[in-house]
Design an enzyme around this catalytic site. Structure first.
Site, PDB file in Angstrom:
ATOM      1  N   ARG A 258       0.784  -1.182   0.017  1.00  0.00           N
ATOM      2  CA  ARG A 258       0.179  -0.174  -0.005  1.00  0.00           C
ATOM      3  C   ARG A 258       0.931   1.388  -0.101  1.00  0.00           C
ATOM      4  NH1 ARG A 258      -2.802  -3.228   3.911  1.00  0.00           N
ATOM      5  NH2 ARG A 258      -2.099  -1.923   5.551  1.00  0.00           N
TER       6      ARG A 258
ATOM      7  N   LYS B  79     -12.035  15.188   5.323  1.00  0.00           N
ATOM      8  CA  LYS B  79     -13.472  14.702   4.573  1.00  0.00           C
ATOM      9  C   LYS B  79     -14.551  13.921   5.548  1.00  0.00           C
ATOM     10  CE  LYS B  79     -14.373  11.503   2.202  1.00  0.00           C
ATOM     11  NZ  LYS B  79     -14.254  10.166   1.234  1.00  0.00           N
TER      12      LYS B  79
ATOM     13  N   GLU C 145     -19.564  15.576   2.472  1.00  0.00           N
ATOM     14  CA  GLU C 145     -19.811  14.777   1.411  1.00  0.00           C
ATOM     15  C   GLU C 145     -21.191  13.827   1.748  1.00  0.00           C
ATOM     16  OE1 GLU C 145     -18.297  10.692  -1.064  1.00  0.00           O
ATOM     17  OE2 GLU C 145     -16.975  11.545   0.565  1.00  0.00           O
TER      18      GLU C 145
ATOM     19  N   LYS D  40     -18.805  17.964  -1.449  1.00  0.00           N
ATOM     20  CA  LYS D  40     -18.497  16.821  -2.262  1.00  0.00           C
ATOM     21  C   LYS D  40     -19.866  16.066  -2.539  1.00  0.00           C
ATOM     22  CE  LYS D  40     -15.450  13.057  -3.229  1.00  0.00           C
ATOM     23  NZ  LYS D  40     -13.897  12.411  -2.568  1.00  0.00           N
TER      24      LYS D  40
END
Length: 402
Positions: free
Chosen positions: A72, A165, A208, A250
């Site tokens: 990753r 976010k 969002e 978003k």
């Protein structure tokens, strides 16, 4: 009793939000506005690279790779390494794992990004949990992570993040009367609480409220539902006195459900998207950054390009319409900036090819943000991956030196 409990819970969430939002100083508000301004710079957008280790791991495994922390990390290194990336990206949303990881040259990823003028951000929520009504577990969800959010946000900022976010998820099913009012209200209150706590820690919140595209709904039904959701979200933000000038939104573009038999033209989707935004998003919000879920890499770029032109952005835009859309309209794409990069990296062509594609995808969407995209698109999805006799991971690790 259930209804009273629900209302009390939501009221307490809003009251908790007020504790934080009312303490913001003028200086703090100006700093938030400056960060939001950087994130909404013309001709640039945001890379969403905040997938959990599980979600990213599934994509790695699908490409024949191993899901471990080093794989990753190595993939993130490829994703962030294009030297021109800062010309096209204003920000990058990271997972908490990536926030503390380092490039192979020893630099923290947040420093690698910052040197390219890419503002580092981080995913703040900790996942979803089902809503429960009258003792029955619902298919609808709320988001986890509010309890220790302020403490985590302070830590995120100390680690170099400047925005966060939070994703609230709602489901559209007309037959089942979803989303329910309860789901809209609780997710809106959570988004408001998240935004207030993020701003208290000096972080710009990206809000969002995602409406899933699963189901058979039409794009018109999607747009109508987004109006309801955004109305609830901005009502909660107003009650919580969140500083809107220091936030971003978003949303999903207007899209039909995956099982919808109707076919919509791109111009129809653009018209519906701009309509629900114009009717519900206050002009104080500096920017709207679209997510790309459910779209191919090329479709996401073409849709963004069409939205920009219809909203009067750039030299190719319809200038007679620009006054109707006061916000920056940009992108916060995940897979549409990553799928081809991962595919190329896993194909054994060397990191240099994947790094090149990362830059080309970012450039294509930066052009689209200004309505200047003309193609061809750099996506390589759909191309057959070559077979390799050697160990896949060994080749990839060696290719990092390329």
């Amino acid at each position: 009793m259930e209804n009273k409990t629900r209302i009390t819970d939501i009221d307490s969430i809003i009251k908790d939000s007020l504790i934080h939002s009312q303490k913001l100083t003028l200086e703090q508000k100006h700093e938030l506005e400056n960060i939001a301004g950087q994130l909404t710079a013309p001709g640039r957008g945001i890379l969403a690279a905040d997938e959990s280790s599980s979600t990213l791991g599934k994509r790695l495994v699908k490409e024949g790779l191993t899901n471990d922390i080093e794989t990753r990390r190595a993939y993130r290194e490829v994703l962030f390494s294009n030297e021109s990336l800062g010309e096209y990206l204003s920000g990058a949303i990271l997972n908490i794992e990536t926030l503390t990881q380092r490039h192979s040259n020893g630099s923290l990823f947040v420093d690698v990004l910052s040197k390219k003028r890419i503002v580092p951000g981080v995913k703040a929520d900790t996942g979803l949990m089902p809503l429960e009504r009258n003792g029955i577990i619902s298919v609808e969800t709320m988001t986890m992570g509010l309890e220790d959010l302020l403490e985590r946000s302070v830590e995120y900022r100390s680690l170099g993040a400047r925005f966060t976010k939070w994703r609230g998820v709602l489901r559209l099913d007309k037959a089942a009367q979803l989303p329910s009012y309860d789901a809209i209200e609780i997710n809106a209150a959570q988004l408001a609480n998240y935004a207030a706590k993020s701003q208290a820690a000096g972080l710009v919140p990206i809000i969002e409220p995602e409406l899933l595209i699963e189901g058979s709904h039409t794009a018109e039904e999607f747009a109508e539902t987004m109006e309801l959701i955004l109305g609830g979200v901005y009502f909660a933000l107003a009650k919580a006195k969140v500083h809107l000038e220091g936030t971003l939104l978003k949303p999903q573009m207007a899209m039909a459900g995956l099982n919808c038999p109707m076919k919509h033209t791109r111009s129809e989707l653009v018209r519906l998207t701009l309509a629900f935004l114009r009717r519900r998003v206050p002009p104080a919000v500096p920017g709207i950054v679209f997510l790309s879920g459910g779209q191919s890499e090329e479709d996401a770029t073409l849709n963004l390009n069409s939205i920009a032109r219809a909203a009067g952005v750039g030299k190719n835009g319809d200038q007679s319409q620009r006054h109707l859309y006061p916000w920056s309209l940009s992108f916060s794409f995940g897979r549409s900036l990553q799928a081809s990069v991962l595919h190329a990296w896993a194909s054994g062509e060397g990191s240099s090819k994947a790094i090149e594609i990362a830059g080309l995808l970012a450039r294509a969407n930066a052009l689209a943000q200004q309505g200047n995209y003309t193609g061809p698109h750099p996506s390589i999805m759909g191309q057959k991956k070559p077979t390799r006799p050697e160990s896949r991971m060994a080749a990839i690790r060696n290719s990092n030196d390329n």
